[in-house]
Design an enzyme around this catalytic site. Structure first.
Site: not given
Ligand code: ATP
Ligand code: LTN
Length: 338
Positions: A118, A200, A203
């Site tokens: 980040k 990955k 969001k």
């Molecule tokens: P940001 O982009 O704000 O970091 P994010 O999309 O990575 O958000 P998080 O809010 O960090 O999502 O994650 C919420 C939950 O979803 C966590 O338990 C995380 O492990 C899971 N998660 C996030 N992205 C993935 C993914 N690509 N595959 C599987 N699990 C995920």
């Protein structure tokens, strides 16, 4: 009084309302939560304080927090059986977060890959909150004496740090916190971006992201365009190293249909990517359709959502307060008079 044996184990998790929920959040996290409600005492929240580590548009941020609650419920989290709340409504999180900051080391925080990722993405705003984020996350978990933390693979490192902080605190002051364990699914734990299958689905990077609120048409379009691999054999085979694009689609297909990788390979034997990609799109669209429709109904019912998060925060606070009181006593802060 409940005895030691009939007390349910505690599950707790949170997701940042930093964007609309996507397929990775669903398959890696929320989908698995709904099935746990009978066996465990479950707490799920919108990690809105964490989201402030990255600059937000206030109006949009506020909208997303309650929309996410509606999506949690539409994904099967019954508010009668799960405690659902906004992190910022339970002030004990911020309070214990500060205290745990003082028991979390600079070196430990510096090693966190989420911080490194980040800060690379937001070079103009590498703030203190982004750095100390894991101490607040430890507080989120330890306040509820959680046994298990259901998350995707990317959160394993934060869960490990939480354990280290809990053990350190318990060693200094005697048994105070339950030492929690990450609870990570085998399939779906890491869904990759459809446009870049080596990073990955996230969001904060909406390209290659399938959102829970996307229409079936949008979903079909995104899967048709999904990046597959430039290998010559063009067959559907699970091989994350050499065929990351196809393997990601297989992981998604396996997660939404319950099929094994061998079963998927057999189903698409000799059919190639052109048949496989729309089939995955259809399966995902059918899985998400009822979720999207129910969430949309609830998003329109603000009174209902407010009732849910008010009751959730009250229930959560009653539990969190007990742990915080214990911590005040252990570290030598004067007991709160109210
Ligand atoms: P940001 O982009 O704000 O970091 P994010 O999309 O990575 O958000 P998080 O809010 O960090 O999502 O994650 C919420 C939950 O979803 C966590 O338990 C995380 O492990 C899971 N998660 C996030 N992205 C993935 C993914 N690509 N595959 C599987 N699990 C995920
Ligand atoms: N760091 C997590 C969100 C999060 C969380 C938590 C998850 C904040 N507090 C407590 C589990 C338990 C993320 O970025 N996905």
């Amino acid at each position: 009084m409940e005895t030691e044996n009939n007390v349910k184990k505690v599950m707790l998790s949170g997701i940042q309302p930093s964007g609309d929920l996507h397929l990775g959040n669903y398959l890696g996290a929320v989908k698995n939560w709904a099935a746990l409600a009978e066996e465990f005492d479950c707490f799920y929240f919108m990690a809105d304080l964490h989201t402030l580590t990255v600059r937000q548009d206030p109006k949009e941020f506020r909208r997303r927090a309650t929309a996410q609650l509606a999506q949690y419920i539409a994904c099967g989290l019954d508010p009668q059986k799960n405690t659902l709340f906004l992190q910022s409504h339970v002030h004990e999180h911020a309070e214990l977060g500060w205290i745990l900051n003082c028991y979390t080391m600079f070196g430990e925080l510096s090693r966190m890959t989420q911080f490194k990722d980040k800060s690379a993405k937001n070079a103009e705003n590498i703030n203190g909150g982004l750095f100390t984020y894991p101490a607040l996350m430890a507080a989120d978990i330890l306040l509820y004496q959680a046994d298990y933390v259901p998350v995707g693979e990317d959160q394993r490192q934060h869960c490990e740090l939480t354990r280290d902080v809990a053990i350190r605190f318990n060693n200094l002051y005697g048994e105070t916190f339950k030492v929690p364990e990450a609870y990570i699914p085998k399939v779906g734990a890491r869904i990759m971006s459809l446009s870049n299958p080596t990073s990955k689905m996230s969001k904060s990077d909406p390209t290659g992201c399938v959102f829970l609120m996307d229409t079936p048409e949008e979903i079909a379009r995104k899967f048709k365009r999904a990046v597959t691999d430039s290998d010559t054999e063009r067959c559907v085979r699970f091989d994350p190293e050499n065929k990351p694009g196809v393997s990601n689609l297989m992981n998604i297909y396996a997660s939404v249909t319950g099929r094994s990788f061998a079963g998927i390979e057999a189903e698409f034997d000799g059919k190639g990517y052109g048949t496989f990609k729309p089939a995955v799109g259809d399966a995902v669209a059918e899985t998400l359709r009822p979720i999207r429709e129910e969430a949309a109904r609830m998003i329109a019912d603000k009174v209902y959502l407010k009732d849910v998060y008010t009751e959730g925060a009250q229930r959560a606070s009653a539990v969190a307060r007990r742990t915080l009181r214990k911590v005040y006593k252990k570290v030598g802060l004067v007991e709160k008079p109210f």
